[in-house]
Design an enzyme around this catalytic site. Structure first.
Site, PDB file in Angstrom:
ATOM      1  N   LEU A 208      12.550  19.959  84.977  1.00 13.63           N
ATOM      2  CA  LEU A 208      12.892  20.498  86.291  1.00 13.63           C
ATOM      3  C   LEU A 208      11.619  20.703  87.104  1.00 13.63           C
ATOM      4  O   LEU A 208      10.669  21.295  86.606  1.00 13.63           O
ATOM      5  CB  LEU A 208      13.608  21.852  86.163  1.00 13.63           C
ATOM      6  CG  LEU A 208      14.989  21.881  85.484  1.00 13.63           C
ATOM      7  CD1 LEU A 208      15.417  23.330  85.293  1.00 13.63           C
ATOM      8  CD2 LEU A 208      16.009  21.132  86.330  1.00 13.63           C
ATOM      9  N   HIS A 209      11.613  20.206  88.348  1.00 12.43           N
ATOM     10  CA  HIS A 209      10.471  20.503  89.210  1.00 12.43           C
ATOM     11  C   HIS A 209      10.799  20.461  90.698  1.00 12.43           C
ATOM     12  O   HIS A 209       9.986  20.862  91.520  1.00 12.43           O
ATOM     13  CB  HIS A 209       9.317  19.520  88.926  1.00 12.43           C
ATOM     14  CG  HIS A 209       9.556  18.148  89.468  1.00 12.43           C
ATOM     15  ND1 HIS A 209      10.365  17.231  88.853  1.00 12.43           N
ATOM     16  CD2 HIS A 209       9.084  17.535  90.585  1.00 12.43           C
ATOM     17  CE1 HIS A 209      10.388  16.107  89.553  1.00 12.43           C
ATOM     18  NE2 HIS A 209       9.618  16.265  90.611  1.00 12.43           N
ATOM     19  N   ARG A 210      12.003  20.017  91.077  1.00  8.70           N
ATOM     20  CA  ARG A 210      12.349  19.927  92.492  1.00  8.70           C
ATOM     21  C   ARG A 210      12.455  21.315  93.117  1.00  8.70           C
ATOM     22  O   ARG A 210      12.995  22.245  92.491  1.00  8.70           O
ATOM     23  CB  ARG A 210      13.688  19.206  92.670  1.00  8.70           C
ATOM     24  CG  ARG A 210      13.704  17.789  92.141  1.00  8.70           C
ATOM     25  CD  ARG A 210      13.034  16.815  93.067  1.00  8.70           C
ATOM     26  NE  ARG A 210      12.990  15.481  92.475  1.00  8.70           N
ATOM     27  CZ  ARG A 210      12.348  14.459  92.993  1.00  8.70           C
ATOM     28  NH1 ARG A 210      11.669  14.602  94.115  1.00  8.70           N
ATOM     29  NH2 ARG A 210      12.342  13.286  92.388  1.00  8.70           N
ATOM     30  N   ARG A 243       4.530  23.398  88.362  1.00  8.11           N
ATOM     31  CA  ARG A 243       5.258  23.995  89.486  1.00  8.11           C
ATOM     32  C   ARG A 243       6.314  24.976  88.988  1.00  8.11           C
ATOM     33  O   ARG A 243       6.480  26.062  89.533  1.00  8.11           O
ATOM     34  CB  ARG A 243       5.919  22.870  90.297  1.00  8.11           C
ATOM     35  CG  ARG A 243       6.742  23.358  91.469  1.00  8.11           C
ATOM     36  CD  ARG A 243       7.495  22.206  92.134  1.00  8.11           C
ATOM     37  NE  ARG A 243       8.169  22.689  93.322  1.00  8.11           N
ATOM     38  CZ  ARG A 243       7.600  22.750  94.514  1.00  8.11           C
ATOM     39  NH1 ARG A 243       6.361  22.356  94.672  1.00  8.11           N
ATOM     40  NH2 ARG A 243       8.275  23.210  95.545  1.00  8.11           N
TER      41      ARG A 243
END
Length: 364
Positions: A208-210, A243
């Site tokens: 996950l990074h969005r 992030r």
């Protein structure tokens, strides 16, 4: 001919490796073609950058801008300032950019203002979602590009509809799959395989990074809580992007089947993906790899710039919609997941096609 190749973030490294190899092959045949590799430093975590050069046998960059972190504007500005100096000090005939990261857009703008032609690898892909920084990068890059190298016929058609010359659009396939095919036999177990006693098809990989998933505490908490509950019979291996790590540090999301790990190198990460029961991700590139390796993939996004991974491959879009996520898991555990096929020209030869086209264009 001198090509300046830009790499800035993890996905770029997978794409430039076969291109460099294809250039070296032409050199061995006596073709007057050379390259210089510029690493912008957009990703600076060792496992997001340096280890990829080792894993994929990429020569060390000729130049490194060492940009590192910052806001979108700060990174863009720093890359443009640094790359402008590179072009002033180093002769080049063509700037080659790949993908859709900040470095792709920033270096394209600088090159065109310096009167240098640009080749865009993975041109023409679109998600239609302007809330994604990558979509803006794609639009800007393709509006300035001279030579477009596409992964699918649909991407080529998109460029034609936007007015690009058909003589400058080349459907070549997917360079990231070149890398996957070349190194698939070298994938290796991470130490966590033994430590967690993992077994093939009995665990799930998650990335996950969005911003839509990780920038808001309540959204990230709800998402991880639901995913771990639905995957209760499967360990979830979660390599944490820098992030995402920043937000997770302030939360207490500890679940028995959720295992946080540091970012993994290319060979170790793809070993996990290849042998996984399924992948949960908001990455575009990973959906391409799961499609080729026939691994079920649930994509936590509302749109994709790679629709072929859904229409042909093993990918299903669910966004962060609770009902869609639940339905996807039901199909997964029931064995009702689409088997998928591999898109046209995703055959491991894309980079050679690209360099062959450039040799012909420049009459080398």
């Amino acid at each position: 001919m001198i090509i300046t190749i830009i790499a800035g973030a993890r996905p770029n490294f997978m794409k430039i490796a076969p291109i460099i190899e294809a250039i070296q092959k032409k050199q061995s045949e006596g073709v007057n073609i050379h390259y210089q590799l510029v690493h912008t430093g957009q990703h600076y975590d060792k496992n997001l950058s340096a280890s990829f050069f080792e894993d994929l046998n990429i020569p060390l960059p000729d130049l490194n801008l060492n940009v590192k972190s910052g806001t979108q504007a700060e990174q863009t500005a720093a890359i443009m300032i640094g790359f402008e100096k590179v072009l002033a000090d180093n002769a080049t005939d063509l700037v080659m950019v790949v993908g859709d990261v900040t470095s792709t857009m920033a270096c394209t703008i600088v090159a065109k203002k310096a009167g240098i032609r640009v080749a865009h690898i993975e041109a023409g892909i679109r998600s239609g979602d302007l809330s994604m920084p990558e979509e803006i990068n794609r639009i800007v890059t393709d509006s300035l590009t001279d030579y477009f190298f596409t992964t699918t016929p649909q991407a080529s058609k998109t460029l034609e509809h936007l007015g690009a010359s058909t003589d400058h659009i080349f459907f070549v396939g997917n360079v990231m799959i070149d890398t996957l095919r070349k190194h698939e036999g070298r994938f290796k177990q991470h130490e966590l395989w033994q430590r967690l006693q993992l077994e093939p098809q009995k665990y799930i990989v998650m990335t996950l990074h969005r911003p839509s998933n990780v920038d808001e505490e309540s959204q990230l908490t709800a998402l991880i809580t639901q995913l771990t509950a639905l995957a209760k019979n499967y360990p979830i291996i979660f390599p944490v992007h820098p992030r995402t790590k920043k937000l997770l540090e302030g939360l207490s999301l500890n679940f028995e089947n959720l295992h946080y790990v540091a970012p993994l190198g290319y060979l170790e990460f793809n070993y996990l993906v290849k042998h996984a029961f399924a992948v949960l991700t908001d990455s575009g590139g990973i959906t391409e790899e799961t499609t080729v390796m026939h691994v079920p993939c649930i994509t936590l996004r509302n749109s994709t710039e790679r629709p072929e991974t859904c229409t042909l491959g093993t990918n299903v879009l669910v966004g962060n919609n609770s009902d869609k996520i639940t339905n996807a898991f039901e199909k997964l555990v029931s064995g009702d997941w689409p088997k998928g096929t591999i898109p046209e020209l995703w055959d491991g030869q894309a980079a050679e096609r690209i360099i062959n086209h450039l040799v012909e264009i420049y009459k080398l």
